[in-house]
Scaffold this active site. Structure first.
Site, PDB file in Angstrom:
ATOM      1  N   SER A  13       0.997  -1.321   0.048  1.00 20.93           N
ATOM      2  CA  SER A  13       0.036  -0.173  -0.111  1.00 20.93           C
ATOM      3  C   SER A  13       0.816   1.128  -0.153  1.00 20.93           C
ATOM      4  O   SER A  13       0.428   2.200  -0.735  1.00 20.93           O
ATOM      5  CB  SER A  13      -1.141  -0.159   1.129  1.00 20.93           C
ATOM      6  OG  SER A  13      -0.271   0.183   2.400  1.00 20.93           O
ATOM      7  N   MET A  95       9.559  -8.044   3.637  1.00 16.55           N
ATOM      8  CA  MET A  95       9.676  -8.687   4.766  1.00 16.55           C
ATOM      9  C   MET A  95      10.957  -9.719   4.880  1.00 16.55           C
ATOM     10  O   MET A  95      10.989 -10.652   5.272  1.00 16.55           O
ATOM     11  CB  MET A  95       8.476  -9.776   5.082  1.00 16.55           C
ATOM     12  CG  MET A  95       7.268  -8.940   5.113  1.00 16.55           C
ATOM     13  SD  MET A  95       7.143  -7.594   6.426  1.00 16.55           S
ATOM     14  CE  MET A  95       7.239  -8.512   7.815  1.00 16.55           C
ATOM     15  N   ASN A 112      13.403   3.180   4.374  1.00 16.37           N
ATOM     16  CA  ASN A 112      12.302   2.159   4.999  1.00 16.37           C
ATOM     17  C   ASN A 112      11.260   3.141   5.636  1.00 16.37           C
ATOM     18  O   ASN A 112      11.491   4.176   6.261  1.00 16.37           O
ATOM     19  CB  ASN A 112      13.035   1.495   5.717  1.00 16.37           C
ATOM     20  CG  ASN A 112      12.145   0.123   6.423  1.00 16.37           C
ATOM     21  OD1 ASN A 112      11.197  -0.110   5.775  1.00 16.37           O
ATOM     22  ND2 ASN A 112      12.400  -0.286   7.621  1.00 16.37           N
ATOM     23  N   HIS A 114       8.636   2.732   9.125  1.00 20.06           N
ATOM     24  CA  HIS A 114       8.173   1.912  10.165  1.00 20.06           C
ATOM     25  C   HIS A 114       7.136   2.460  11.024  1.00 20.06           C
ATOM     26  O   HIS A 114       6.995   3.786  11.253  1.00 20.06           O
ATOM     27  CB  HIS A 114       9.661   1.947  11.066  1.00 20.06           C
ATOM     28  CG  HIS A 114       9.377   1.182  12.326  1.00 20.06           C
ATOM     29  ND1 HIS A 114       9.274  -0.167  12.296  1.00 20.06           N
ATOM     30  CD2 HIS A 114       9.226   1.405  13.786  1.00 20.06           C
ATOM     31  CE1 HIS A 114       9.295  -0.505  13.588  1.00 20.06           C
ATOM     32  NE2 HIS A 114       9.054   0.125  14.490  1.00 20.06           N
TER      33      HIS A 114
END
Length: 205
Positions: A13, A95, A112, A114
């Site tokens: 997404s 992942m 990244n 988080h």
């Protein structure tokens, strides 16, 4: 222009949010390729519908960080001209933990996201940790990936108020809507050359 690669494992997404922002000419980058480590990732079809090339590099059975596996990613990135000189790699629900060699190869060119206000609650199940800990605020963080787990220079953060009756799922949903705003913004800042790293700080000009 920056050549962008996005790595996914599922629906992607955040990948979709970034690609739609590019399509609306909000981010001056070239979306070169989306790479998935799972052939059945729903994000593959979403990327293709948005006109972006996709590649699958199955990682089933490969445990832990693996430079042997990551070298295959590098080969695909090179195929689409995503290099340490002109590229940006965005992890969007990918992942796998990247190998130290990959991190060093694309130093300060891997982003990244988080679902917590780092450095609080790194690693998995951050929303669950936030609810169980009883914090009043959580949120999300876009950061450069380094050799630690969620320890790289912080680019942007967004805050979400934690409600008394929140569950892991309800909090995660509200955090995700913030992720979809700040990840494209971080990519835009990078594309505009407005992020400079000094030590462990990412400074926005």
């Amino acid at each position: 222009m920056i050549n962008l690669a996005i790595l996914i494992s599922g629906r992607g997404s955040n990948m979709e949010a970034i690609l739609k922002s590019i399509k609306k000419n909000r981010i001056p980058v070239n979306p070169s390729v989306v790479i998935s480590n799972k052939a059945d990732a729903r994000g593959i079809k979403i990327a293709q519908k948005l006109g972006v090339k996709t590649e699958v590099l199955e990682s089933q059975g490969i445990k832990g960080p693996s430079w042997d596996y990551d070298k295959k990613i590098v080969s695909v990135l090179e195929k689409y001209d995503v290099t340490p000189k002109n590229g940006l790699v965005c992890l969007a629900g990918f992942m796998r933990i990247m190998s130290p060699e990959f991190i060093r190869y694309f130093k300060t060119r891997i982003m990244n996201i988080h679902p917590a206000i780092l450095p609080s609650f790194p690693g998995l199940h951050s929303q669950k940790q936030a609810v169980e800990y009883g914090v009043k605020y959580s949120g999300c963080t876009v950061h450069f990936a380094d050799e630690g787990v969620d320890t790289g220079p912080i680019i942007i953060q967004a805050v979400v108020k934690v409600k008394d009756d929140d569950t892991e799922e309800t909090l995660a949903k509200r955090i995700l809507s913030k992720e979809h705003k700040i990840y494209p913004e971080a990519v835009k800042l990078f594309a505009q050359g407005r992020i400079k790293t000094v030590g462990r700080k990412a400074i926005i000009s």
